[in-house]
Design an enzyme around this catalytic site. Structure first.
Site, PDB file in Angstrom:
ATOM      1  N   ASN A  26      -0.827  -7.663  -3.945  1.00  0.00           N
ATOM      2  CA  ASN A  26      -1.452  -6.787  -4.932  1.00  0.00           C
ATOM      3  C   ASN A  26      -0.442  -5.901  -5.660  1.00  0.00           C
ATOM      4  OD1 ASN A  26      -1.548  -5.434  -2.096  1.00  0.00           O
ATOM      5  ND2 ASN A  26      -1.632  -3.724  -3.516  1.00  0.00           N
TER       6      ASN A  26
ATOM      7  N   ASP B 174      -7.647  -5.695  -5.085  1.00  0.00           N
ATOM      8  CA  ASP B 174      -6.732  -5.959  -3.968  1.00  0.00           C
ATOM      9  C   ASP B 174      -6.842  -7.394  -3.462  1.00  0.00           C
ATOM     10  OD1 ASP B 174      -4.721  -5.258  -2.033  1.00  0.00           O
ATOM     11  OD2 ASP B 174      -6.298  -5.284  -0.519  1.00  0.00           O
TER      12      ASP B 174
ATOM     13  N   GLU C  59       0.825  -1.218   0.000  1.00  0.00           N
ATOM     14  CA  GLU C  59       0.000   0.000   0.000  1.00  0.00           C
ATOM     15  C   GLU C  59       0.857   1.265   0.000  1.00  0.00           C
ATOM     16  OE1 GLU C  59      -2.181  -2.911  -0.200  1.00  0.00           O
ATOM     17  OE2 GLU C  59      -1.083  -2.940   1.682  1.00  0.00           O
TER      18      GLU C  59
END
Length: 600
Positions: free
Chosen positions: A276, A318, A192
Site C-alpha cells: 500500500n 489498503d 504503516e
C-alpha cells in the site's frame, strides 16, 4: 579501475559460484522427497509429486510426532527439509531449529538471535516470520529487526550477517527471502510507518549488496529504463516513480515488499508485488502513487525492471499487492504461453503473460467484491487496465475524507499473504480466502519517523448475504477466470495450501483444523484439530521412504492479532480484533509443529 577489475573478476570467477549455488538449490527443489524452499519451487506451485498419501487413504492419517517451538504468537511459513534435516523457525525472536530426522528429531543446533524487543511494537499485524530459506549449504534468515543472517546448515554458525533496514524509522521484516543464482533477494516491511519499499539483492557468498531497487522514486532508485520498462505494453517514461506523487511524498510512500517472490530461470526474471501507499488516508496523497500496488518483473542479475503493472492506482483501501505470483505454462487461445497468476488483496485474480506483462484476465474471485465493477480490458481505452471504482465504496470524494461503509473486501483483502497452491494435474489453483467486509474512516495524520502513519479507523465483519462465515477455500480456473468449487469456512482461511499428486489438497483453519480435500471436487476427506489456530503453510516430505505431512500451528497474524497480542478494543489490529472476536471461543495461543503419516 577498481570497479572494472571487480567486474572482470566477477565474469571470470563469479559465474562458477553462481552456477554452483543455483544448481545446489535446484537439485534440492527437484527432489520431491524434500521441501527445500518455502514455496515448494521457484514457480510458487506448492505442489508435491509425492502420492503415497492419496485420496483413497488420506482418511487414515495419524499424528506421527510433534515439536514445540517454545514461542507463542503467530506461526506463519513452514519447515524446510533438506536431506535428513528439518529446519523450523519461530515468530519473534526468530529462533531457528535444525532437527535430525534420522535421529528421532533430535535438535542438531539452535540459533536464537538477540534482538531488541523494541522492534515488536513497530511490527504491523503480529510478530510473524514466513520462514527460512536454504541454498549453497547455508540457511538464510531475515530477522524482525531486518538483520539478514546466513547460517551454516550443518552447524548453525553465522557465516555472515547484514542489516537491511532500520527499525527506528519503522523498517522491519516478516517475510522469507529468495535465494536465486548467486544472490539472496530480500524485501522490507513497514508501510504503516511511511517506509519506502525496496528489494535488495545480497551476494550469497559474503552478504555484500549487489543492487537495491525501490518501489518509488527517480529512475536511478527504482532501476527503471524509461523507454524499455513497460506498463501494459507502453514505456513508463522518465521518473515514473515520482511523476504521480505530490512533491516529495514518494520518500515516505510505502510500497513495501513483504510478500512472496517467484523466479523464471529461462527469462532470468523475478516477480513480486508491492504494498500500500502511505498514508492510508488517500486524500493526503493525490495521484496514482506509482509504483505501489504493482507487480514487478525484474532481471535478477541487474535488478532492472522489465515490466510493471499497477493493479490498484491511488489505493483507498489498503489492498497491498504483495501476494504470490504463480508461474505456469498453459494453453491460451491454442498456443502455449508463459503465464503469471496473482490473487490480489483487492479481490481480483489476474492472469498475465509473464514475459511481456500483457494483461489477459482480471476477474473477481469472491462474488462479494463490490468496490469495483471490474477492470477495463480494452487495450484501446484511456483507462485500459484500471479498475472502475464504485463511488459508494470510495474512501475519498473530491479530495475529502469519506466514512465509507460496507466495503468488500476488507483491508486484509480477499486473500492476504496465505499462499495458494497449483496442481499441474488439474490445472486448478487452490486458494485460501477471506470473506470479509469493512467500514473505513480516514483521518488526517502527520508523518513522524518511527511512528504509525496510518490515518484510518476500520471495523471488519463477515460479508453479508452469504454463508455467514468469514472465509472460503476455493478452486480457481485462471484461464476462464471462474470459481470451480468453494468450501465455506467460519473464519478466514489464513493457512497456505498444499496440492499433491495423490489428488489431495491440504489447508489449515484459524480454529486449528488441518483439512484434506479432493482436488477435483473439494469433498472433505480428512480433518484433525491441532493445538492452536493454523496460519502456517502445509508441506510434505519423505523420510525412510515414508511420506509425511507437516504444518505449524500457532494462532496469530493479522486475523488472529487479538488473540496473539491480547487486544480487546474492536478497532485495534487495524480493525481485525472486533471482526475475529469469536475466534477465542475455538482456540488459544500455541506454537507447535504437527507431523502426520499413514499407519505402518
Amino acid at each position: 579501475m577498481k570497479k572494472t577489475l571487480t567486474l572482470t573478476m566477477g565474469l571470470l570467477l563469479g559465474t562458477t559460484s553462481m552456477v554452483v549455488a543455483n544448481d545446489d538449490l535446484m537439485t534440492q527443489m527437484d527432489d520431491p522427497n524434500q521441501w527445500a524452499i518455502q514455496t515448494g519451487d521457484y514457480k510458487n506451485h506448492r505442489f508435491s509429486k509425492l502420492d503415497s498419501i492419496n485420496k483413497e487413504n488420506v482418511g487414515d492419517l495419524q499424528v506421527a510426532w510433534t515439536f514445540s517451538t517454545g514461542v507463542l504468537r503467530g506461526h506463519e511459513g513452514s519447515p524446510l527439509v533438506v536431506g535428513d534435516t528439518m529446519f523450523v523457525h519461530t515468530p519473534f525472536p526468530n529462533i531457528v531449529y535444525a532437527l535430525d530426522l534420522a535421529n528421532e528429531g533430535k535438535i542438531k543446533w539452535k540459533y536464537e538471535p538477540k534482538q531488541d524487543p523494541d522492534v515488536i511494537p513497530v511490527m504491523c499485524c503480529d510478530t510473524v516470520n514466513r520462514g527460512v530459506a536454504y541454498a549453497d549449504g547455508k540457511v538464510f534468515l531475515h530477522q524482525a529487526d531486518t538483520t539478514v543472517v546466513a547460517l551454516n546448515a550443518d552447524t548453525g554458525a553465522v557465516e555472515w550477517s547484514v542489516k537491511n533496514g532500520d527499525p527506528a524509522i519503522g523498517e522491519t521484516n516478516t517475510a522469507t527471502v529468495l535465494p536465486v543464482n548467486d544472490k539472496v533477494l530480500v524485501g522490507i516491511s513497514g508501510g504503516e510507518f511511511g517506509v519506502r519499499g525496496s528489494v535488495t539483492a545480497y551476494n550469497m557468498s559474503d552478504g555484500s549488496q549487489a543492487w537495491r531497487a525501490y518501489s518509488m522514486g527517480p529512475d536511478a532508485d527504482t532501476l527503471m529504463d524509461p523507454e524499455n520498462t513497460t506498463h501494459l505494453g507502453e514505456p513508463v517514461g522518465v521518473d515514473s516513480g515520482t511523476a504521480t506523487w505530490e512533491g516529495d511524498q514518494w520518500k515516505i510512500g510505502g510500497g513495501t515488499t513483504w510478500g512472496w517472490y517467484s523466479y523464471d530461470p529461462e527469462e532470468n526474471l523475478v516477480y513480486y508485488g508491492t504494498g500500500n501507499p502511505s498514508t492510508w488516508n488517500p486524500a493526503q496523497r493525490p495521484g496514482d502513487n506509482r509504483w505501489s500496488m504493482t507487480i514487478f518483473a525484474r532481471d535478477v542479475d541487474t535488478g532492472m525492471a522489465k515490466w510493471v503493472y499497477q493493479m490498484t492506482p491511488h489505493d483507498e483501501w489498503d489492498y497491498d499487492g504483495v501476494n504470490e505470483m504463480i508461474l505456469t505454462e498453459q494453453d491460451w487461445d491454442g498456443e502455449s504461453r508463459k503465464l503469471l497468476t496473482h490473487f490480489d488483496r483487492n479481490g481480483l485474480a489476474y492472469t498475465m503473460d509473464r514475459v511481456s506483462g500483457e494483461l489477459l484476465v482480471a476477474e473477481k474471485y469472491d462474488p462479494s467484491v463490490n468496490w469495483t465493477t471490474g477492470v477495463d480490458m480494452d487495450p484501446n481505452s484511456d483507462t485500459y487496465g484500471r479498475p472502475e471504482v464504485v463511488a459508494q465504496y470510495s474512501t475519498e470524494q473530491n479530495g475529502e475524507d469519506v466514512n465509507s461503509t460496507g466495503i468488500c473486501p476488507a483491508a486484509l483483502g480477499t486473500k492476504d499473504q496465505q499462499p495458494a497452491a497449483y496442481s499441474p494435474e488439474t490445472e486448478l489453483f487452490y486458494v485460501p480466502t477471506n470473506h470479509v467486509c469493512m467500514d473505513y474512516e480516514p483521518f488526517r495524520v502527520a508523518y513522524t519517523a518511527g511512528q504509525p502513519y496510518v490515518g484510518a479507523t476500520l471495523s471488519m465483519y463477515p460479508a453479508p448475504d452469504s454463508h455467514g462465515g468469514m472465509g472460503n477455500f476455493i478452486a480457481w480456473d485462471n484461464i476462464n477466470g471462474e470459481i470451480k468449487w468453494s468450501i465455506p469456512e467460519q473464519f478466514s482461511v489464513w493457512s497456505g495450501a498444499l496440492a499433491t499428486a495423490g489428488g489431495v489438497v491440504f489447508y489449515g483453519t484459524l480454529e486449528g483444523f488441518i483439512k484434506a480435500v479432493d482436488a477435483e471436487t473439494g469433498d472433505e476427506l480428512y480433518k484433525f484439530k491441532t493445538p492452536s489456530g493454523i496460519i502456517g503453510n502445509v508441506m510434505t516430505y519423505t523420510q525412510d521412504d515414508k511420506q509425511y505431512i507437516a504444518v505449524l500451528s500457532g494462532v496469530g497474524g493479522w486475523a488472529g492479532i487479538g488473540l496473539a497480542a491480547g487486544l480487546t478494543n474492536p478497532n485495534d489490529g487495524l480493525g481485525a480484533v472486533g471482526g475475529y472476536a469469536a475466534l477465542s471461543d475455538y482456540t488459544a495461543l500455541g506454537g507447535q509443529l504437527t507431523v502426520f503419516a499413514l499407519p505402518d
